[in-house]
Design a protein around this motif. Structure first.
Motif, PDB file in Angstrom:
ATOM      1  N   ASN A   5     -13.881  10.494  -5.890  1.00 21.17           N
ATOM      2  CA  ASN A   5     -12.865  10.487  -7.356  1.00 21.17           C
ATOM      3  C   ASN A   5     -11.558  10.633  -6.737  1.00 21.17           C
ATOM      4  OD1 ASN A   5     -14.650  10.567  -9.036  1.00 21.17           O
ATOM      5  ND2 ASN A   5     -15.019  12.759  -9.411  1.00 21.17           N
ATOM      6  N   LYS A   6     -11.287  11.496  -5.683  1.00 22.00           N
ATOM      7  CA  LYS A   6      -9.943  11.306  -4.816  1.00 22.00           C
ATOM      8  C   LYS A   6      -9.538   9.968  -4.509  1.00 22.00           C
ATOM      9  CE  LYS A   6     -10.023  15.736  -2.669  1.00 22.00           C
ATOM     10  NZ  LYS A   6     -10.095  16.567  -1.387  1.00 22.00           N
ATOM     11  N   ALA A   7     -10.562   9.154  -3.987  1.00 23.64           N
ATOM     12  CA  ALA A   7      -9.961   7.639  -3.700  1.00 23.64           C
ATOM     13  C   ALA A   7      -9.720   6.892  -4.886  1.00 23.64           C
ATOM     14  CB  ALA A   7     -11.229   7.129  -2.830  1.00 23.64           C
ATOM     15  N   THR A   8     -10.587   6.918  -6.059  1.00 22.06           N
ATOM     16  CA  THR A   8     -10.127   6.236  -7.101  1.00 22.06           C
ATOM     17  C   THR A   8      -9.028   6.683  -7.594  1.00 22.06           C
ATOM     18  OG1 THR A   8     -12.727   6.097  -7.577  1.00 22.06           O
ATOM     19  CG2 THR A   8     -11.268   5.723  -9.322  1.00 22.06           C
ATOM     20  N   ASP A   9      -8.557   8.093  -7.878  1.00 23.40           N
ATOM     21  CA  ASP A   9      -7.475   8.581  -8.292  1.00 23.40           C
ATOM     22  C   ASP A   9      -6.204   7.908  -7.684  1.00 23.40           C
ATOM     23  OD1 ASP A   9      -8.562   9.979 -10.465  1.00 23.40           O
ATOM     24  OD2 ASP A   9      -8.501  11.822  -9.288  1.00 23.40           O
ATOM     25  N   ARG A  12      -5.729   4.302  -8.240  1.00 26.81           N
ATOM     26  CA  ARG A  12      -5.039   4.216  -9.597  1.00 26.81           C
ATOM     27  C   ARG A  12      -3.608   4.529  -9.685  1.00 26.81           C
ATOM     28  NH1 ARG A  12      -7.947   7.652 -12.547  1.00 26.81           N
ATOM     29  NH2 ARG A  12      -9.928   6.115 -12.935  1.00 26.81           N
ATOM     30  N   ALA A  13      -3.254   5.446  -8.852  1.00 25.56           N
ATOM     31  CA  ALA A  13      -1.872   6.032  -8.889  1.00 25.56           C
ATOM     32  C   ALA A  13      -1.030   4.844  -7.933  1.00 25.56           C
ATOM     33  CB  ALA A  13      -1.850   7.364  -7.954  1.00 25.56           C
ATOM     34  N   ARG A  14      -1.735   4.277  -6.970  1.00 29.41           N
ATOM     35  CA  ARG A  14      -0.821   3.347  -6.200  1.00 29.41           C
ATOM     36  C   ARG A  14      -0.852   1.835  -6.855  1.00 29.41           C
ATOM     37  NH1 ARG A  14      -4.691   2.898  -2.253  1.00 29.41           N
ATOM     38  NH2 ARG A  14      -5.547   1.020  -2.993  1.00 29.41           N
ATOM     39  N   VAL A  15      -1.677   1.617  -7.671  1.00 31.20           N
ATOM     40  CA  VAL A  15      -1.652   0.362  -8.587  1.00 31.20           C
ATOM     41  C   VAL A  15      -0.533   0.560  -9.706  1.00 31.20           C
ATOM     42  CG1 VAL A  15      -2.794  -0.922 -10.495  1.00 31.20           C
ATOM     43  CG2 VAL A  15      -3.858  -0.456  -8.059  1.00 31.20           C
ATOM     44  N   ARG A  16      -0.661   1.881 -10.428  1.00 29.33           N
ATOM     45  CA  ARG A  16       0.106   2.195 -11.346  1.00 29.33           C
ATOM     46  C   ARG A  16       1.551   2.130 -10.865  1.00 29.33           C
ATOM     47  NH1 ARG A  16      -1.414   4.727 -15.930  1.00 29.33           N
ATOM     48  NH2 ARG A  16      -3.240   3.305 -15.601  1.00 29.33           N
ATOM     49  N   ARG A  17       1.925   2.707  -9.595  1.00 33.48           N
ATOM     50  CA  ARG A  17       3.369   2.843  -9.217  1.00 33.48           C
ATOM     51  C   ARG A  17       3.758   1.335  -8.750  1.00 33.48           C
ATOM     52  NH1 ARG A  17       1.879   6.384  -5.581  1.00 33.48           N
ATOM     53  NH2 ARG A  17       1.396   4.985  -4.084  1.00 33.48           N
ATOM     54  N   THR A  18       3.103   0.470  -8.252  1.00 37.19           N
ATOM     55  CA  THR A  18       3.374  -0.967  -8.013  1.00 37.19           C
ATOM     56  C   THR A  18       3.683  -1.569  -9.407  1.00 37.19           C
ATOM     57  OG1 THR A  18       2.167  -0.763  -6.163  1.00 37.19           O
ATOM     58  CG2 THR A  18       2.568  -2.963  -6.909  1.00 37.19           C
ATOM     59  N   VAL A  94       2.295  -7.269 -17.654  1.00 37.81           N
ATOM     60  CA  VAL A  94       1.770  -7.205 -16.249  1.00 37.81           C
ATOM     61  C   VAL A  94       0.450  -6.558 -16.348  1.00 37.81           C
ATOM     62  CG1 VAL A  94       2.392  -5.372 -14.455  1.00 37.81           C
ATOM     63  CG2 VAL A  94       4.034  -6.129 -15.818  1.00 37.81           C
ATOM     64  N   PHE A  95      -0.368  -7.066 -15.445  1.00 41.81           N
ATOM     65  CA  PHE A  95      -2.012  -6.594 -15.503  1.00 41.81           C
ATOM     66  C   PHE A  95      -2.159  -5.602 -14.581  1.00 41.81           C
ATOM     67  CE2 PHE A  95      -6.270  -7.417 -13.900  1.00 41.81           C
ATOM     68  CZ  PHE A  95      -6.683  -7.651 -15.121  1.00 41.81           C
ATOM     69  N   ASP A  96      -2.762  -4.352 -15.357  1.00 39.20           N
ATOM     70  CA  ASP A  96      -2.965  -3.107 -14.850  1.00 39.20           C
ATOM     71  C   ASP A  96      -4.730  -3.274 -14.859  1.00 39.20           C
ATOM     72  OD1 ASP A  96      -3.545  -0.571 -14.101  1.00 39.20           O
ATOM     73  OD2 ASP A  96      -2.410   0.226 -15.793  1.00 39.20           O
TER      74      ASP A  96
END
Length: 120
Positions: A5-9, A12-18, A94-96
């Protein structure tokens, strides 16, 4: 399990920040997939509104698809969201991909949306 779950979070945060850095005011096409269905929506983050949504649970999609958990269903949902987005006046998004890899059903949904007329 907590490590996953930590890796997934983090992903997800890295993709959203980008996405925020590259969005330039464009709405985002957000994807969620479960083991049996796939869902997507176009979200205007500035206004906090969902502009269009589609999923494999909808009656029209269930009638035409064998299952909601395969690549063909994802491609059909991508075309459906593109159709609804153009009706709402949205052509550039933008594709999320969230925490999912750009592979399989997520990739098929993106390709279907591009075939339907969305630009990203």
């Amino acid at each position: 399990m907590a490590q996953d779950n930590k890796a997934t979070d983090r992903r997800r945060a890295r993709v959203r920040r980008t996405l925020r850095a590259r969005a330039y005011g464009k709405p985002r096409l957000s994807v969620f997939r479960s083991s049996k269905q796939i869902y997507c929506q176009i979200i205007d983050d500035e206004a906090g509104l969902t502009l269009a949504a589609a999923s494999s649970l909808e009656k029209s999609a269930r009638e035409s698809l064998k299952t909601g958990a395969d690549v063909e269903a994802a491609r059909a949902i991508g075309k459906l969201i593109a159709e609804r987005a153009t009706a709402a006046g949205v052509t550039d998004v933008v594709f999320d991909r969230g925490s999912y890899l750009y592979h399989g059903r997520v990739k098929a949904l993106a390709e279907g949306a591009r075939e339907g007329g969305l630009n990203f």
